[in-house]
Write an enzyme that holds these catalytic residues in place. Structure first.
Site, PDB file in Angstrom:
ATOM      1  N   ASN A 133      29.461 -32.868 -90.542  1.00 61.26           N
ATOM      2  CA  ASN A 133      29.296 -32.508 -91.498  1.00 61.26           C
ATOM      3  C   ASN A 133      29.473 -31.075 -91.800  1.00 61.26           C
ATOM      4  O   ASN A 133      29.039 -30.714 -91.072  1.00 61.26           O
ATOM      5  CB  ASN A 133      28.547 -33.164 -92.507  1.00 61.26           C
ATOM      6  CG  ASN A 133      27.667 -32.834 -94.065  1.00 61.26           C
ATOM      7  OD1 ASN A 133      28.487 -33.312 -94.837  1.00 61.26           O
ATOM      8  ND2 ASN A 133      26.646 -32.848 -93.534  1.00 61.26           N
ATOM      9  N   HIS A 180      26.806 -28.978 -94.034  1.00 59.27           N
ATOM     10  CA  HIS A 180      25.442 -28.546 -95.332  1.00 59.27           C
ATOM     11  C   HIS A 180      25.542 -27.077 -95.571  1.00 59.27           C
ATOM     12  O   HIS A 180      24.910 -26.218 -94.618  1.00 59.27           O
ATOM     13  CB  HIS A 180      24.238 -29.431 -94.514  1.00 59.27           C
ATOM     14  CG  HIS A 180      23.083 -29.679 -95.516  1.00 59.27           C
ATOM     15  ND1 HIS A 180      23.265 -30.168 -96.416  1.00 59.27           N
ATOM     16  CD2 HIS A 180      22.220 -28.667 -95.846  1.00 59.27           C
ATOM     17  CE1 HIS A 180      21.717 -30.256 -97.303  1.00 59.27           C
ATOM     18  NE2 HIS A 180      21.361 -29.180 -96.793  1.00 59.27           N
ATOM     19  N   ALA A 188      29.402 -18.640 -95.160  1.00 65.81           N
ATOM     20  CA  ALA A 188      29.420 -19.264 -94.012  1.00 65.81           C
ATOM     21  C   ALA A 188      30.043 -20.668 -93.669  1.00 65.81           C
ATOM     22  O   ALA A 188      30.687 -21.027 -93.012  1.00 65.81           O
ATOM     23  CB  ALA A 188      27.456 -19.719 -94.581  1.00 65.81           C
TER      24      ALA A 188
HETATM   25  C1  GRF Z   1      29.647 -27.561-100.456  1.00 60.54           C
HETATM   26  O1  GRF Z   1      28.394 -26.733-100.400  1.00 60.54           O
HETATM   27  C2  GRF Z   1      29.321 -28.361 -98.504  1.00 60.54           C
HETATM   28  O2  GRF Z   1      29.223 -27.626 -98.188  1.00 60.54           O
HETATM   29  C3  GRF Z   1      28.356 -29.314 -99.625  1.00 60.54           C
HETATM   30  O3  GRF Z   1      29.641 -30.184-101.213  1.00 60.54           O
HETATM   31  C4  GRF Z   1      30.336 -28.868-100.982  1.00 60.54           C
HETATM   32  C5  GRF Z   1      31.574 -28.879-101.136  1.00 60.54           C
HETATM   33  O4  GRF Z   1      32.377 -28.203-101.900  1.00 60.54           O
HETATM   34  N1  GRF Z   1      28.074 -30.737 -98.693  1.00 60.54           N
HETATM   35  P1  GRF Z   1      34.072 -28.447-101.372  1.00 60.54           P
HETATM   36  O5  GRF Z   1      34.234 -29.645-102.666  1.00 60.54           O
HETATM   37  O6  GRF Z   1      34.508 -27.675-100.230  1.00 60.54           O
HETATM   38  O7  GRF Z   1      34.659 -27.060-102.807  1.00 60.54           O
END
Ligand code: GRF
Length: 200
Positions: A108, A110, A180
């Site tokens: 995952n 985050h 990042a």
């Molecule tokens: C990202 O910030 C990811 O880290 C988090 O939700 C957001 C999703 O963005 N878990 P995307 O759908 O990849 O544009």
């Protein structure tokens, strides 16, 4: 070849980062064989379709209980012959039986430096609101292995990003993604492709 199945719920910019890396041959021996969305309206589905990647929508709402949901997810992952599952903006808590079945093979991303600003209810813009409220000078992103908890699994990769006084949650979110997240996720997949991930 390492088959990647990407789980999404929203805009899919992290999925896009993986697709772009694959095109540039930066994923090593990994390639995306399928995308599973928890929502039929996720723009991530459009991104996948444009890239010619098979998609499916599997929402917990379609099932009587979490076991049936877990079985539907597993069946689709098997159809895509998935070796590694990548949660990229996936907003559903995975059933424990599913996590157990794919232990060490689910990662995952985050948008914070875990263990800061993570856990239940801390997702999306809320993560960046919390970071700004606390006044941290550095935040970032983390790729971790998924276990039965929320953001509690072993950490694989982290990257720090500076926070500026003028930041709004939206501005900070964008910087964390650009500096990042979109770099870290392809890097993590490459690690697995090189056999340096946690697959036992
Ligand atoms: C990202 O910030 C990811 O880290 C988090 O939700 C957001 C999703 O963005 N878990 P995307 O759908 O990849 O544009």
């Amino acid at each position: 070849m390492l088959n990647i199945v990407v789980f999404v719920s929203g805009g899919g910019t992290n999925l896009q980062a993986l697709i772009d890396s694959q095109r540039k041959e930066e994923l090593g021996e990994a390639h995306i064989t399928g995308v599973i969305s928890s929502s039929p309206s996720a723009y991530a589905l459009v991104r996948a379709e444009k890239a010619g990647i098979p998609t499916d929508v599997i929402s917990p709402k379609q099932y009587e209980n979490t076991e049936e949901f877990a079985e539907a997810l597993s069946a689709q992952v098997e159809r895509y012959r998935g070796d590694l599952i990548v949660l990229a903006g996936y907003l559903v808590v995975l059933p424990p039986s599913f996590v157990h079945a794919y232990r060490g093979r689910i990662i995952n991303i985050h948008p914070s430096l875990i263990p800061a600003f993570c856990g239940k209810g801390c997702y999306g813009l809320r993560v960046h609101e919390a970071a700004l409220a606390r006044g941290v000078r550095l935040t970032g992103a983390t790729v971790h292995i998924v276990d039965e908890g929320t953001d509690t699994g072993p950490i694989l990769l982290q990257k720090a990003v500076e926070v500026y006084e003028t930041d709004t949650p939206e501005v900070l979110q964008k910087r964390v993604m650009e500096q990042a997240e979109w770099k870290l996720l392809p890097e993590a997949v490459r690690l697995f492709a090189e056999g340096k991930g946690y697959i036992k």
